[in-house]
Enzyme design. Structure first.
Site, PDB file in Angstrom:
ATOM      1  N   ILE A   1      46.859  21.081   9.985  1.00 47.53           N
ATOM      2  CA  ILE A   1      48.317  21.197   9.906  1.00 47.53           C
ATOM      3  C   ILE A   1      48.791  20.673   8.560  1.00 47.53           C
ATOM      4  O   ILE A   1      49.699  21.212   7.948  1.00 47.53           O
ATOM      5  CB  ILE A   1      48.994  20.406  11.047  1.00 47.53           C
ATOM      6  CG1 ILE A   1      48.573  20.952  12.408  1.00 47.53           C
ATOM      7  CG2 ILE A   1      50.512  20.448  10.913  1.00 47.53           C
ATOM      8  CD1 ILE A   1      49.034  20.094  13.577  1.00 47.53           C
ATOM      9  N   GLY A   2      48.153  19.604   8.099  1.00 49.50           N
ATOM     10  CA  GLY A   2      48.551  19.039   6.816  1.00 49.50           C
ATOM     11  C   GLY A   2      47.697  17.855   6.429  1.00 49.50           C
ATOM     12  O   GLY A   2      47.015  17.272   7.269  1.00 49.50           O
TER      13      GLY A   2
ATOM     14  N   LYS B   1      44.937  13.244  14.414  1.00 45.31           N
ATOM     15  CA  LYS B   1      44.921  12.620  13.092  1.00 45.31           C
ATOM     16  C   LYS B   1      43.547  12.016  12.854  1.00 45.31           C
ATOM     17  O   LYS B   1      43.070  11.232  13.666  1.00 45.31           O
ATOM     18  CB  LYS B   1      45.986  11.522  12.991  1.00 45.31           C
ATOM     19  CG  LYS B   1      47.400  12.036  12.888  1.00 45.31           C
ATOM     20  CD  LYS B   1      48.369  10.885  12.703  1.00 45.31           C
ATOM     21  CE  LYS B   1      49.802  11.358  12.757  1.00 45.31           C
ATOM     22  NZ  LYS B   1      50.202  12.108  11.575  1.00 45.31           N
TER      23      LYS B   1
ATOM     24  N   VAL C   1      45.696  15.961   9.428  1.00 44.71           N
ATOM     25  CA  VAL C   1      46.170  16.235  10.778  1.00 44.71           C
ATOM     26  C   VAL C   1      45.737  17.636  11.167  1.00 44.71           C
ATOM     27  O   VAL C   1      45.923  18.591  10.401  1.00 44.71           O
ATOM     28  CB  VAL C   1      47.704  16.131  10.875  1.00 44.71           C
ATOM     29  CG1 VAL C   1      48.155  16.266  12.326  1.00 44.71           C
ATOM     30  CG2 VAL C   1      48.194  14.833  10.287  1.00 44.71           C
TER      31      VAL C   1
ATOM     32  N   ASP D   1      57.829   3.271   7.532  1.00 49.89           N
ATOM     33  CA  ASP D   1      57.784   4.535   6.783  1.00 49.89           C
ATOM     34  C   ASP D   1      58.645   5.600   7.460  1.00 49.89           C
ATOM     35  O   ASP D   1      58.216   6.730   7.643  1.00 49.89           O
ATOM     36  CB  ASP D   1      56.327   5.005   6.656  1.00 49.89           C
ATOM     37  CG  ASP D   1      56.139   6.027   5.538  1.00 49.89           C
ATOM     38  OD1 ASP D   1      57.007   6.091   4.634  1.00 49.89           O
ATOM     39  OD2 ASP D   1      55.145   6.771   5.576  1.00 49.89           O
TER      40      ASP D   1
ATOM     41  N   GLY E   1      48.089  14.201   4.381  1.00 47.78           N
ATOM     42  CA  GLY E   1      49.026  13.255   3.777  1.00 47.78           C
ATOM     43  C   GLY E   1      48.298  12.030   3.292  1.00 47.78           C
ATOM     44  O   GLY E   1      47.062  12.001   3.226  1.00 47.78           O
ATOM     45  N   ALA E   2      49.083  11.021   2.951  1.00 44.71           N
ATOM     46  CA  ALA E   2      48.487   9.767   2.487  1.00 44.71           C
ATOM     47  C   ALA E   2      47.664   9.123   3.588  1.00 44.71           C
ATOM     48  O   ALA E   2      46.800   8.299   3.322  1.00 44.71           O
ATOM     49  CB  ALA E   2      49.602   8.818   2.042  1.00 44.71           C
ATOM     50  N   TYR E   3      47.943   9.504   4.826  1.00 48.32           N
ATOM     51  CA  TYR E   3      47.303   8.849   5.965  1.00 48.32           C
ATOM     52  C   TYR E   3      46.183   9.683   6.578  1.00 48.32           C
ATOM     53  O   TYR E   3      45.828   9.478   7.728  1.00 48.32           O
ATOM     54  CB  TYR E   3      48.359   8.548   7.035  1.00 48.32           C
ATOM     55  CG  TYR E   3      49.416   7.578   6.592  1.00 48.32           C
ATOM     56  CD1 TYR E   3      49.191   6.666   5.572  1.00 48.32           C
ATOM     57  CD2 TYR E   3      50.656   7.573   7.204  1.00 48.32           C
ATOM     58  CE1 TYR E   3      50.169   5.776   5.171  1.00 48.32           C
ATOM     59  CE2 TYR E   3      51.643   6.674   6.813  1.00 48.32           C
ATOM     60  CZ  TYR E   3      51.385   5.781   5.789  1.00 48.32           C
ATOM     61  OH  TYR E   3      52.358   4.901   5.408  1.00 48.32           O
ATOM     62  N   GLY E   4      45.638  10.639   5.855  1.00 43.39           N
ATOM     63  CA  GLY E   4      44.535  11.422   6.397  1.00 43.39           C
ATOM     64  C   GLY E   4      44.974  12.818   6.801  1.00 43.39           C
ATOM     65  O   GLY E   4      46.119  13.218   6.597  1.00 43.39           O
TER      66      GLY E   4
END
Length: 241
Positions: free
Chosen positions: A33-34, A56, A41, A158, A36-39
């Site tokens: 799906i995407g 995630k 998804v 955040d 980001g900075a957090y890994g």
């Protein structure tokens, strides 16, 4: 649900946290799906009930004792919050562990899947924009979610439109809360640019902070619901201040 050992060594000083993790083979990845900075998804399917979920994939730095106690506490807290099934909080379904290496391991956090976030929702909103009644409804839902987190002593840290999911029935759900300490290690390993637009001065300055930082973010989002553009679009930290 079939369980497997977490591979976490028992430790006399460790809190009695849930040591069992779900079985990642129960889920079939469909597509990313995407990132980001957090890994990363992924959209995935639960093979037991055919439910579509969001997974995630997060990397955790290991200590000599295995998974850090701070991470175990965060996981325990996430599981605890999931039991409340709050309408304005994205539901955590499962936590599975993936490959384990010398210094890190992979965790999969399985959440309910929601089609779009508030950022997409605002982009698709036709002119002249949202009505005051709709903005009031959206902000009420956001603040209900924030109040729930704060009543459990969780600071989101955040809050931004990309972390607020919008279900097809108009329900808003806060995502990516309580994961900051789990993600801290991972954030160092990525070059993804994290938006600063919703961050309070104390977060930008690196000073001590508490629940008010989320209220600042809510104020920024509130303004954006009216204007459909960010209130403080800083380019870098000093510019943001």
């Amino acid at each position: 649900m079939r369980k497997q050992s977490s591979g976490i060594p028992s430790h006399p000083n460790r809190p009695e946290e849930p040591q069992e993790f779900g079985d990642v083979s129960q889920y079939r990845e469909l597509n990313a799906i995407g990132t980001g900075a957090y890994g990363t998804v992924y959209k995935a399917q639960d093979l037991k009930n055919e439910e579509i979920v969001a997974m995630k994939k997060v990397r955790i730095a290991l200590t000599e004792d295995g998974v850090p106690m701070s991470v175990l506490r965060e996981i325990s807290l996430l599981r605890h919050l999931g039991k409340y099934n709050h309408p304005n909080i994205v539901r955590l379904i499962d936590i599975c562990h993936g490959p384990r290496y010398d210094r890190e391991m992979v965790l999969y956090l399985v959440f309910e899947h929601v089609d779009q976030d508030l950022n997409n929702y605002l982009e698709k909103c036709p002119a002249p924009g949202l009505s005051p009644e709709k903005i009031k409804d959206l902000m009420w839902q956001i603040l209900c979610g924030v109040d729930f987190l704060h009543s459990h002593r969780i600071v989101h840290r955040d809050m931004k439109p990309q972390n607020i999911l919008v279900a097809n029935n108009g329900t808003l759900k806060l995502a990516d809360f309580g994961l900051a300490r789990i993600y801290d290690f991972n954030a160092l390993l990525t070059s993804t640019v994290v938006t600063l637009w919703y961050r309070s001065p104390e977060v930008l300055l690196g000073t001590s902070y508490a629940t008010p930082v989320d209220i600042w973010s809510c104020g920024c989002i509130f303004a954006e619901l009216f204007t459909r553009k960010p209130l403080f679009p800083g380019q870098y930290e000093v510019d943001q201040l």
